[in-house]
Design an enzyme around this catalytic site. Structure first.
Site, PDB file in Angstrom:
ATOM      1  N   ARG A 165      38.665  41.516  27.820  1.00 45.06           N
ATOM      2  CA  ARG A 165      38.420  40.211  28.481  1.00 45.06           C
ATOM      3  C   ARG A 165      38.486  39.054  27.485  1.00 45.06           C
ATOM      4  O   ARG A 165      37.741  38.072  27.589  1.00 45.06           O
ATOM      5  CB  ARG A 165      37.067  40.183  29.189  1.00 45.06           C
ATOM      6  CG  ARG A 165      36.843  41.265  30.197  1.00 45.06           C
ATOM      7  CD  ARG A 165      37.689  41.107  31.445  1.00 45.06           C
ATOM      8  NE  ARG A 165      37.300  42.108  32.435  1.00 45.06           N
ATOM      9  CZ  ARG A 165      37.818  43.342  32.498  1.00 45.06           C
ATOM     10  NH1 ARG A 165      38.765  43.719  31.650  1.00 45.06           N
ATOM     11  NH2 ARG A 165      37.405  44.179  33.427  1.00 45.06           N
ATOM     12  N   SER A 239      32.901  38.522  38.603  1.00 47.43           N
ATOM     13  CA  SER A 239      31.766  38.932  37.758  1.00 47.43           C
ATOM     14  C   SER A 239      31.252  37.714  37.001  1.00 47.43           C
ATOM     15  O   SER A 239      32.022  37.041  36.326  1.00 47.43           O
ATOM     16  CB  SER A 239      32.197  39.984  36.743  1.00 47.43           C
ATOM     17  OG  SER A 239      32.803  41.063  37.402  1.00 47.43           O
ATOM     18  N   GLU A 335      30.638  35.115  31.879  1.00 54.46           N
ATOM     19  CA  GLU A 335      32.091  35.311  31.757  1.00 54.46           C
ATOM     20  C   GLU A 335      32.905  34.051  32.081  1.00 54.46           C
ATOM     21  O   GLU A 335      33.770  33.671  31.297  1.00 54.46           O
ATOM     22  CB  GLU A 335      32.570  36.475  32.635  1.00 54.46           C
ATOM     23  CG  GLU A 335      34.061  36.701  32.481  1.00 54.46           C
ATOM     24  CD  GLU A 335      34.608  37.821  33.353  1.00 54.46           C
ATOM     25  OE1 GLU A 335      34.380  38.978  33.012  1.00 54.46           O
ATOM     26  OE2 GLU A 335      35.275  37.524  34.358  1.00 54.46           O
TER      27      GLU A 335
HETATM   28  P1  FAD Z   1      41.012  29.249  36.096  1.00 51.62           P
HETATM   29  O1  FAD Z   1      39.676  29.639  36.600  1.00 51.62           O
HETATM   30  O2  FAD Z   1      41.646  28.049  36.660  1.00 51.62           O
HETATM   31  O3  FAD Z   1      40.930  29.091  34.509  1.00 51.62           O
HETATM   32  C1  FAD Z   1      40.262  30.052  33.736  1.00 51.62           C
HETATM   33  C2  FAD Z   1      40.423  29.667  32.250  1.00 51.62           C
HETATM   34  O4  FAD Z   1      41.784  29.815  31.863  1.00 51.62           O
HETATM   35  C3  FAD Z   1      40.060  28.219  31.989  1.00 51.62           C
HETATM   36  O5  FAD Z   1      39.433  28.126  30.727  1.00 51.62           O
HETATM   37  C4  FAD Z   1      41.401  27.503  31.967  1.00 51.62           C
HETATM   38  O6  FAD Z   1      41.418  26.344  31.151  1.00 51.62           O
HETATM   39  C5  FAD Z   1      42.311  28.571  31.401  1.00 51.62           C
HETATM   40  N1  FAD Z   1      43.686  28.443  31.888  1.00 51.62           N
HETATM   41  C6  FAD Z   1      44.090  28.561  33.192  1.00 51.62           C
HETATM   42  N2  FAD Z   1      45.422  28.389  33.254  1.00 51.62           N
HETATM   43  C7  FAD Z   1      45.851  28.152  31.987  1.00 51.62           C
HETATM   44  C8  FAD Z   1      47.132  27.862  31.421  1.00 51.62           C
HETATM   45  N3  FAD Z   1      48.238  27.805  32.154  1.00 51.62           N
HETATM   46  N4  FAD Z   1      47.193  27.643  30.080  1.00 51.62           N
HETATM   47  C9  FAD Z   1      46.083  27.698  29.312  1.00 51.62           C
HETATM   48  N5  FAD Z   1      44.847  27.962  29.791  1.00 51.62           N
HETATM   49  C10 FAD Z   1      44.744  28.187  31.117  1.00 51.62           C
HETATM   50  N6  FAD Z   1      39.056  38.900  36.371  1.00 51.62           N
HETATM   51  C11 FAD Z   1      39.432  40.082  35.806  1.00 51.62           C
HETATM   52  O7  FAD Z   1      39.773  40.135  34.617  1.00 51.62           O
HETATM   53  N7  FAD Z   1      39.440  41.228  36.535  1.00 51.62           N
HETATM   54  C12 FAD Z   1      39.096  41.259  37.831  1.00 51.62           C
HETATM   55  O8  FAD Z   1      39.141  42.306  38.460  1.00 51.62           O
HETATM   56  C13 FAD Z   1      38.689  40.030  38.448  1.00 51.62           C
HETATM   57  N8  FAD Z   1      38.297  40.011  39.738  1.00 51.62           N
HETATM   58  C14 FAD Z   1      37.892  38.841  40.295  1.00 51.62           C
HETATM   59  C15 FAD Z   1      37.468  38.855  41.634  1.00 51.62           C
HETATM   60  C16 FAD Z   1      37.047  37.684  42.260  1.00 51.62           C
HETATM   61  C17 FAD Z   1      36.608  37.725  43.687  1.00 51.62           C
HETATM   62  C18 FAD Z   1      37.080  36.464  41.532  1.00 51.62           C
HETATM   63  C19 FAD Z   1      36.686  35.186  42.195  1.00 51.62           C
HETATM   64  C20 FAD Z   1      37.470  36.443  40.204  1.00 51.62           C
HETATM   65  C21 FAD Z   1      37.875  37.635  39.569  1.00 51.62           C
HETATM   66  N9  FAD Z   1      38.288  37.669  38.227  1.00 51.62           N
HETATM   67  C22 FAD Z   1      38.688  38.854  37.653  1.00 51.62           C
HETATM   68  C23 FAD Z   1      38.294  36.437  37.425  1.00 51.62           C
HETATM   69  C24 FAD Z   1      39.594  35.602  37.623  1.00 51.62           C
HETATM   70  O9  FAD Z   1      40.244  35.959  38.801  1.00 51.62           O
HETATM   71  C25 FAD Z   1      40.562  35.750  36.456  1.00 51.62           C
HETATM   72  O10 FAD Z   1      39.951  35.403  35.242  1.00 51.62           O
HETATM   73  C26 FAD Z   1      41.815  34.883  36.646  1.00 51.62           C
HETATM   74  O11 FAD Z   1      42.763  35.210  35.640  1.00 51.62           O
HETATM   75  C27 FAD Z   1      41.511  33.387  36.606  1.00 51.62           C
HETATM   76  O12 FAD Z   1      42.675  32.703  37.037  1.00 51.62           O
HETATM   77  P2  FAD Z   1      42.618  31.176  37.488  1.00 51.62           P
HETATM   78  O13 FAD Z   1      44.029  30.722  37.663  1.00 51.62           O
HETATM   79  O14 FAD Z   1      41.728  31.017  38.635  1.00 51.62           O
HETATM   80  O15 FAD Z   1      42.006  30.502  36.173  1.00 51.62           O
HETATM   81  P1  NAP Z   2      32.565  49.567  39.256  1.00 52.37           P
HETATM   82  O1  NAP Z   2      33.727  50.412  39.642  1.00 52.37           O
HETATM   83  O2  NAP Z   2      31.353  49.529  40.114  1.00 52.37           O
HETATM   84  O3  NAP Z   2      32.133  49.942  37.768  1.00 52.37           O
HETATM   85  C1  NAP Z   2      31.085  49.236  37.118  1.00 52.37           C
HETATM   86  C2  NAP Z   2      31.480  48.957  35.683  1.00 52.37           C
HETATM   87  O4  NAP Z   2      31.655  50.184  35.020  1.00 52.37           O
HETATM   88  C3  NAP Z   2      32.780  48.199  35.588  1.00 52.37           C
HETATM   89  O5  NAP Z   2      32.495  46.913  35.134  1.00 52.37           O
HETATM   90  C4  NAP Z   2      33.651  48.995  34.639  1.00 52.37           C
HETATM   91  O6  NAP Z   2      34.011  48.315  33.467  1.00 52.37           O
HETATM   92  C5  NAP Z   2      32.805  50.159  34.222  1.00 52.37           C
HETATM   93  N1  NAP Z   2      33.582  51.416  34.429  1.00 52.37           N
HETATM   94  C6  NAP Z   2      33.664  52.138  35.557  1.00 52.37           C
HETATM   95  N2  NAP Z   2      34.426  53.228  35.330  1.00 52.37           N
HETATM   96  C7  NAP Z   2      34.832  53.170  34.054  1.00 52.37           C
HETATM   97  C8  NAP Z   2      35.619  54.013  33.229  1.00 52.37           C
HETATM   98  N3  NAP Z   2      36.154  55.155  33.683  1.00 52.37           N
HETATM   99  N4  NAP Z   2      35.850  53.646  31.959  1.00 52.37           N
HETATM  100  C9  NAP Z   2      35.334  52.510  31.479  1.00 52.37           C
HETATM  101  N5  NAP Z   2      34.569  51.673  32.206  1.00 52.37           N
HETATM  102  C10 NAP Z   2      34.305  51.998  33.476  1.00 52.37           C
HETATM  103  O7  NAP Z   2      33.079  48.062  39.025  1.00 52.37           O
HETATM  104  P2  NAP Z   2      33.404  46.927  40.096  1.00 52.37           P
HETATM  105  O8  NAP Z   2      32.473  45.813  39.905  1.00 52.37           O
HETATM  106  O9  NAP Z   2      33.596  47.504  41.459  1.00 52.37           O
HETATM  107  O10 NAP Z   2      34.820  46.418  39.582  1.00 52.37           O
HETATM  108  C11 NAP Z   2      35.944  47.264  39.657  1.00 52.37           C
HETATM  109  C12 NAP Z   2      36.967  46.806  38.614  1.00 52.37           C
HETATM  110  O11 NAP Z   2      37.378  45.463  38.914  1.00 52.37           O
HETATM  111  C13 NAP Z   2      36.399  46.776  37.204  1.00 52.37           C
HETATM  112  O12 NAP Z   2      37.430  47.168  36.319  1.00 52.37           O
HETATM  113  C14 NAP Z   2      36.025  45.339  36.997  1.00 52.37           C
HETATM  114  O13 NAP Z   2      36.151  44.918  35.644  1.00 52.37           O
HETATM  115  C15 NAP Z   2      37.051  44.603  37.851  1.00 52.37           C
HETATM  116  N6  NAP Z   2      36.457  43.349  38.380  1.00 52.37           N
HETATM  117  C16 NAP Z   2      36.350  42.300  37.526  1.00 52.37           C
HETATM  118  C17 NAP Z   2      35.830  41.091  37.983  1.00 52.37           C
HETATM  119  C18 NAP Z   2      35.756  39.894  37.070  1.00 52.37           C
HETATM  120  O14 NAP Z   2      35.522  38.805  37.558  1.00 52.37           O
HETATM  121  N7  NAP Z   2      35.951  40.042  35.796  1.00 52.37           N
HETATM  122  C19 NAP Z   2      35.386  40.980  39.282  1.00 52.37           C
HETATM  123  C20 NAP Z   2      35.475  42.085  40.116  1.00 52.37           C
HETATM  124  C21 NAP Z   2      36.022  43.288  39.653  1.00 52.37           C
HETATM  125  P3  NAP Z   2      35.283  47.323  33.371  1.00 52.37           P
HETATM  126  O15 NAP Z   2      34.789  46.076  33.979  1.00 52.37           O
HETATM  127  O16 NAP Z   2      35.458  47.237  31.898  1.00 52.37           O
HETATM  128  O17 NAP Z   2      36.428  47.943  34.072  1.00 52.37           O
END
Ligand code: FAD
Ligand code: NAP
Length: 339
Positions: A165, A239, A335
């Site tokens: 991340r 998250s 985050e």
């Molecule tokens: P923004 O929120 O608009 O920006 C995020 C950051 O990136 C800001 O600091 C911004 O300045 C920068 N940025 C955006 N665009 C650019 C650009 N073109 N150049 C330089 N900087 C830039 N994230 C995960 O990693 N895994 C997940 O599974 C995941 N699940 C999600 C589920 C939900 C329901 C939600 C709401 C979010 C989730 N996220 C997840 C977080 C999010 O979707 C990601 O981080 C996504 O990449 C953000 O994209 P955005 O365009 O909305 O960025």
């Molecule tokens: P989940 O499946 O309930 O698992 C809980 C946590 O355990 C996750 O955060 C995941 O880490 C970790 N995990 C589970 N299995 C794993 C494995 N085999 N090896 C290493 N780590 C493991 O999680 P969830 O909330 O439903 O999300 C599912 C996936 O979507 C996750 O990968 C999560 O990161 C991603 N997600 C991200 C966001 C965001 O905003 N960043 C939001 C929603 C979902 P990791 O997070 O490192 O995978």
């Protein structure tokens, strides 16, 4: 070239937490060539610059007093060489749409990342990851505008310094680089990653023993829909806290006290704790106060049905963070980026 500049623009529709606030200036970037001029517009007024994608990983703590670059560029090109396919997508493209378009064309590697909200340009910033796959596994190059040296640059995957991340765009290049497009290295080979327990359990339960990449995407979409709130219905930013990584020695002590703790090894010396489990044990799952709180299906997701302001969001997040600290001695880190 004339920029499309607006003043005192509401940002409520432009952040998925639905926080009401405004930007002093907002510039719609429909072509990458507008970026240098937009940056100079801000610099000449000594104003800070914020690059905005779909607003799904940010929290506005109040009004933004600088210039927001609203990235809306479009366009995808595909070029193939044997089983390898290079896909270059503009920063403003919708990430999930790109995943589905690639799948339809038979280009694989990002199916586990289906349904992640946001734009292509933001994906490398936090090295998006889900269900056992992270973006860096398919990045060929990231292209953009360096605001200080005033030049177009291409970074190789190594130069992006991807980590969990995390990337150079959150550190050395933070606020210095506008990503304009991303080149992905995909494949026509149908090798899938189904090691992640929630994914393999779903496939087993549905009798899919030899999943195709499309099966994986369908499974990921179904799992996500079952436990994550759609920001269109319940404002959220995914998250809210990162999974904390602690030393293996500290983990041994913690597990003695909390035998049920959910954790995954990172390497020999460190362990990743599931922040959602810590939040749930600290009593925050499904708890809401005055229109803001944590989701009933996943305690790590802060939800803002009351569309309250940034200060109220942070107040509830801080209360939860304090409880986790008191109970487990573990510090949770936010985050989304706070502006
Ligand atoms: P923004 O929120 O608009 O920006 C995020 C950051 O990136 C800001 O600091 C911004 O300045 C920068 N940025 C955006 N665009 C650019 C650009 N073109 N150049 C330089 N900087 C830039 N994230 C995960 O990693 N895994 C997940 O599974 C995941 N699940 C999600 C589920 C939900 C329901 C939600 C709401 C979010 C989730 N996220 C997840 C977080 C999010 O979707 C990601 O981080 C996504 O990449 C953000 O994209 P955005 O365009 O909305 O960025
Ligand atoms: P989940 O499946 O309930 O698992 C809980 C946590 O355990 C996750 O955060 C995941 O880490 C970790 N995990 C589970 N299995 C794993 C494995 N085999 N090896 C290493 N780590 C493991 O999680 P969830 O909330 O439903 O999300 C599912 C996936 O979507 C996750 O990968 C999560 O990161 C991603 N997600 C991200 C966001 C965001 O905003 N960043 C939001 C929603 C979902 P990791 O997070 O490192 O995978």
């Amino acid at each position: 070239m004339t920029l499309n500049v607006r003043q005192q623009v509401s940002l409520r529709q432009l952040n998925t937490l639905a926080v009401e606030c405004s930007a002093a200036y907002l510039v719609d970037i429909s072509a990458a060539q507008h970026i240098p001029e937009a940056v100079e517009f801000a610099r000449s007024r000594h104003l800070p610059i914020m690059v905005l994608g779909a607003g799904s990983n940010i929290l506005f703590s109040g009004d933004y007093t600088g210039v927001v670059l609203n990235i809306q560029t479009r366009g995808v090109t595909y070029s193939g060489n044997g089983a390898q396919v290079l896909v270059e997508a503009a920063a403003g493209e919708n990430w999930h749409q790109l995943v589905m378009n690639c799948l339809q064309r038979g280009y694989y590697g990002i199916e586990n990342l289906a349904l992640i909200p946001g734009t292509v340009g933001a994906a490398p910033v936090q090295n998006i990851g889900a269900y056992g796959v992270e973006l860096d596994s398919v990045v060929e190059a990231v292209h953009g505008w360096h605001m200080e040296s005033k030049c177009w640059m291409t970074l190789s995957r190594e130069q992006c310094e991807f980590a969990y991340r995390d990337s150079i765009f959150k550190r050395a290049l933070r606020d210095h680089f506008v990503i304009t497009s991303v080149t992905l290295n995909l494949t026509t080979e149908t090798k899938v990653h189904t090691e992640y327990a929630a994914l393999s359990d779903y496939l087993d339960a549905n009798g899919i023993s030899q999943p195709t990449p499309l099966d994986v995407a369908d499974a990921v979409i179904a799992i996500r829909r079952s436990k994550l709130p759609d920001p269109e219905e319940i404002p959220n930013a995914g998250s809210f806290f990162k999974n904390p990584v602690i030393s293996a020695a500290d983990f041994v002590k913690l597990r003695q006290q909390f035998p049920g703790i959910v954790a995954y090894p990172v390497d020999d010396a460190s362990v990743k704790l599931a922040a959602g489990w810590l939040m749930e044990q600290a009593g925050w799952k499904g708890v809401q106060q005055d229109g803001v709180g944590f989701h009933a299906e996943q305690a790590l997701v802060l939800v803002n049905p009351g569309a309250v302001g940034g200060a109220a969001v942070m107040a509830v997040a801080d209360a939860a963070r304090r409880d986790v600290q008191d109970k487990f001695g573990v510090t949770l880190e936010v985050e989304p980026r706070i502006y």
